[in-house]
Motif scaffolding. Structure first.
Motif, PDB file in Angstrom:
ATOM      1  N   ALA A 189      -0.638   2.951   3.856  1.00  0.00           N
ATOM      2  CA  ALA A 189      -0.061   4.224   3.433  1.00  0.00           C
ATOM      3  C   ALA A 189       1.130   4.011   2.495  1.00  0.00           C
ATOM      4  N   TYR A 190       2.000   3.057   2.838  1.00  0.00           N
ATOM      5  CA  TYR A 190       3.146   2.771   1.971  1.00  0.00           C
ATOM      6  C   TYR A 190       2.685   2.218   0.619  1.00  0.00           C
ATOM      7  N   ALA A 191       1.703   1.318   0.639  1.00  0.00           N
ATOM      8  CA  ALA A 191       1.193   0.738  -0.604  1.00  0.00           C
ATOM      9  C   ALA A 191       0.600   1.814  -1.504  1.00  0.00           C
ATOM     10  N   TYR A 192      -0.068   2.772  -0.894  1.00  0.00           N
ATOM     11  CA  TYR A 192      -0.649   3.886  -1.658  1.00  0.00           C
ATOM     12  C   TYR A 192       0.442   4.727  -2.310  1.00  0.00           C
ATOM     13  N   GLN A 193       1.489   5.044  -1.554  1.00  0.00           N
ATOM     14  CA  GLN A 193       2.564   5.866  -2.102  1.00  0.00           C
ATOM     15  C   GLN A 193       3.273   5.153  -3.258  1.00  0.00           C
ATOM     16  N   VAL A 194       3.497   3.867  -3.104  1.00  0.00           N
ATOM     17  CA  VAL A 194       4.153   3.101  -4.172  1.00  0.00           C
ATOM     18  C   VAL A 194       3.251   3.022  -5.405  1.00  0.00           C
ATOM     19  N   LYS A 195       1.974   2.835  -5.179  1.00  0.00           N
ATOM     20  CA  LYS A 195       1.024   2.796  -6.299  1.00  0.00           C
ATOM     21  C   LYS A 195       1.026   4.127  -7.048  1.00  0.00           C
ATOM     22  N   ARG A 196       1.110   5.232  -6.324  1.00  0.00           N
ATOM     23  CA  ARG A 196       1.178   6.556  -6.962  1.00  0.00           C
ATOM     24  C   ARG A 196       2.371   6.642  -7.907  1.00  0.00           C
ATOM     25  N   ARG A 197       3.509   6.172  -7.454  1.00  0.00           N
ATOM     26  CA  ARG A 197       4.727   6.285  -8.260  1.00  0.00           C
ATOM     27  C   ARG A 197       4.693   5.357  -9.469  1.00  0.00           C
ATOM     28  N   VAL A 198       4.314   4.098  -9.238  1.00  0.00           N
ATOM     29  CA  VAL A 198       4.426   3.087 -10.291  1.00  0.00           C
ATOM     30  C   VAL A 198       3.301   3.190 -11.323  1.00  0.00           C
ATOM     31  N   TYR A 199       2.084   3.382 -10.846  1.00  0.00           N
ATOM     32  CA  TYR A 199       0.946   3.332 -11.764  1.00  0.00           C
ATOM     33  C   TYR A 199       0.384   4.709 -12.140  1.00  0.00           C
ATOM     34  N   ASP A 200       0.514   5.691 -11.243  1.00  0.00           N
ATOM     35  CA  ASP A 200      -0.020   7.019 -11.531  1.00  0.00           C
ATOM     36  C   ASP A 200       1.054   7.976 -12.039  1.00  0.00           C
TER      37      ASP A 200
END
Length: 472
Positions: A189-200
């Motif tokens: 869940a944390y990895a998904y949220q960080v991916k949203r911010r950095v890459y999306d």
């Protein structure tokens, strides 16, 4: 900002030459596998798996043997002697969650009492907490576009936070296993949220662990911006987690976990191996393939609920004229199941019910047509009379999609459930097998003599062909 991509110092021309050099020296003929009776993929000639071990954890059944012939039957998935479908039915009838109960069952071999289950659920909720600064230092400062990759790296990193990482005693491995079962969904869940911010370039929401929530509830709480979900949604996800929790010792990721475990390595390395296996599109990534196949179908036909149009498009896929060019219809067929996959049977029923509430009946009908048409089309165009049924991946993607779960979390959710089976098999391997796995490979390389570097004159730096002395 995203981490800058590493630019390789190897030029395209140099890489092309290296590939050419490899290809001319590394071809193994297909007939050699038959000549030496090599069981490729650890499969027997009839498609059954090579017997590699014994287990009390799970049984996967899709046929029986009669006079040496495989006879198809309805599939069964049995957890510690109990039909998985009976567990799902009981939880559904009693309107309660069941994943934590299944974790206990897989690890310890019996169903928990009410007090045991309550205590165990509380322990898992406590264990969801990650080490101090782990989220910031390990996940936020080293983001990844791929959630599976980030979770695997994070699991390996947890080794450094364990005061006793290499102890293979039952107590220590069991402690590590319970912690990882709880922590992996949280890391996802944390990895998904960080991916949203950095890459999306979207907002990131890091929610606090709510210890009053069960596993399925906690996942929806963690990945949704507003942390809100209905009881029905959480129980649908819980069902998905129950059916994904385990699938025998022969599936690729569990076998990888057991193989690595047999070397005597630590728990974090063994589980990371399982994650690496499940990441592959031939294994855990197959539900994404189904999702993309259906999207491509919708883009190329006017009515994906029309039987004729769907049949025509599936025919093009089989002929490699559509889809991803592999000729595969994803979500259909299985190595063991023949007449039915019990996981697909459950998910189909849940998908049909939920699609009516979500206004997604047409999407469900498309999948149903794929399931009904594929066997006859394979028989017609490939001459295959082998029984073929829908597998778990056909309907799981639709369910995740209806739950508002993004495609990049399909496989990580599978992983978040399957870690229960991986840890159970790791413990069984350590306590029962006690022998490193070491299969054999037959070398088919031709003999060569060492040639002095000044005498190597063949193109692209290859060695001269070996010529026996008597023929020189």
């Amino acid at each position: 900002m995203p981490v800058d991509a590493y630019i390789s110092p190897i030029s395209n021309d140099a890489l092309s030459n290296l590939c050419e050099e490899f290809l001319k020296n590394n071809c193994i003929k297909a007939e050699d596998y038959a000549r030496f009776d090599v069981k490729r993929g650890l499969r027997n000639a009839d498609g059954t798996g090579v017997m590699a071990g014994l287990t009390k954890i799970c049984s996967v059944e899709g046929y029986y043997i009669n006079d040496g012939e495989r006879v198809p039957k309805d599939g069964s998935l049995i957890y510690r002697g109990i039909q998985m479908r009976d567990i799902v039915k009981a939880c559904n009838d009693e309107n309660r969650f069941g994943f934590e109960e299944v974790v206990w069952l897989l690890l310890f071999g019996t169903l928990p009492t009410k007090s045991q289950l309550e205590n165990f659920t509380a322990i898992l909720a406590e264990c969801r907490e990650l080490p101090d600064e782990f989220i910031e230092d390990m996940i936020m400062k080293a983001p990844s576009k791929d959630i599976m990759n980030k979770v695997a790296r994070s699991v390996l990193a947890l080794y450094s936070f364990d005061e006793n990482p290499d102890d293979l005693s039952l107590a220590n491995v069991l402690r590590q296993s319970v912690q990882l079962i709880a922590q992996v969904p949280a890391i996802m869940a944390y990895a998904y949220q960080v991916k949203r911010r950095v890459y999306d370039h979207e907002s990131m929401y890091l929610h606090q662990n709510d210890k009053n929530l069960g596993m399925a509830e906690s996942i929806l709480h963690s990945i949704r911006a507003d942390s809100k979900f209905t009881d029905e949604e959480a129980k649908l996800l819980d069902t998905c987690m129950i059916i994904h929790a385990e699938h025998g010792g022969g599936n690729n990721s569990t076998f990888a976990t057991r193989c690595v475990t047999s070397s005597g390595t630590d728990t974090y390395s063994a589980i990371a191996a399982g994650i690496g296996s499940l990441k592959g599109p031939r294994h855990g990534g197959a539900n994404i393939k189904v999702h993309r196949m259906v999207a491509d179908m919708k883009a190329h036909i006017s009515d994906p609920t029309n039987e004729g149009q769907v049949a025509d498009y599936l025919t093009k896929i089989i002929r490699k004229e559509a889809g991803d060019g592999t000729g595969l219809i994803y979500g259909m067929g299985h190595a063991v199941y023949t007449l039915s996959d019990p996981r697909a049977v459950i998910l189909k029923a849940r998908a049909e019910e939920f699609s009516k509430k979500c206004g997604r009946e047409d999407d469900f009908k498309t999948l149903s047509l794929i399931e009904s048409l594929t066997p006859q089309l394979f028989s017609k165009y490939k001459g295959r009379n082998k029984k073929i049924c829908a597998n778990v991946d056909l309907y799981s993607g639709l369910i995740y999609d209806m739950l508002g779960i993004p495609e990049e979390l399909f496989t990580p959710l599978f992983m978040s459930a399957r870690i229960a089976g991986w840890t159970a098999h790791r413990i069984e391997e350590l306590t029962s097998a006690s022998r490193i796995m070491r299969p054999a490979y037959k070398s088919v390389a031709l003999p060569q003599e060492y040639v002095a570097i000044g005498d190597r004159t063949t193109p692209f730096g290859g060695q001269k062909a070996y010529i026996p002395k008597e023929e020189r």
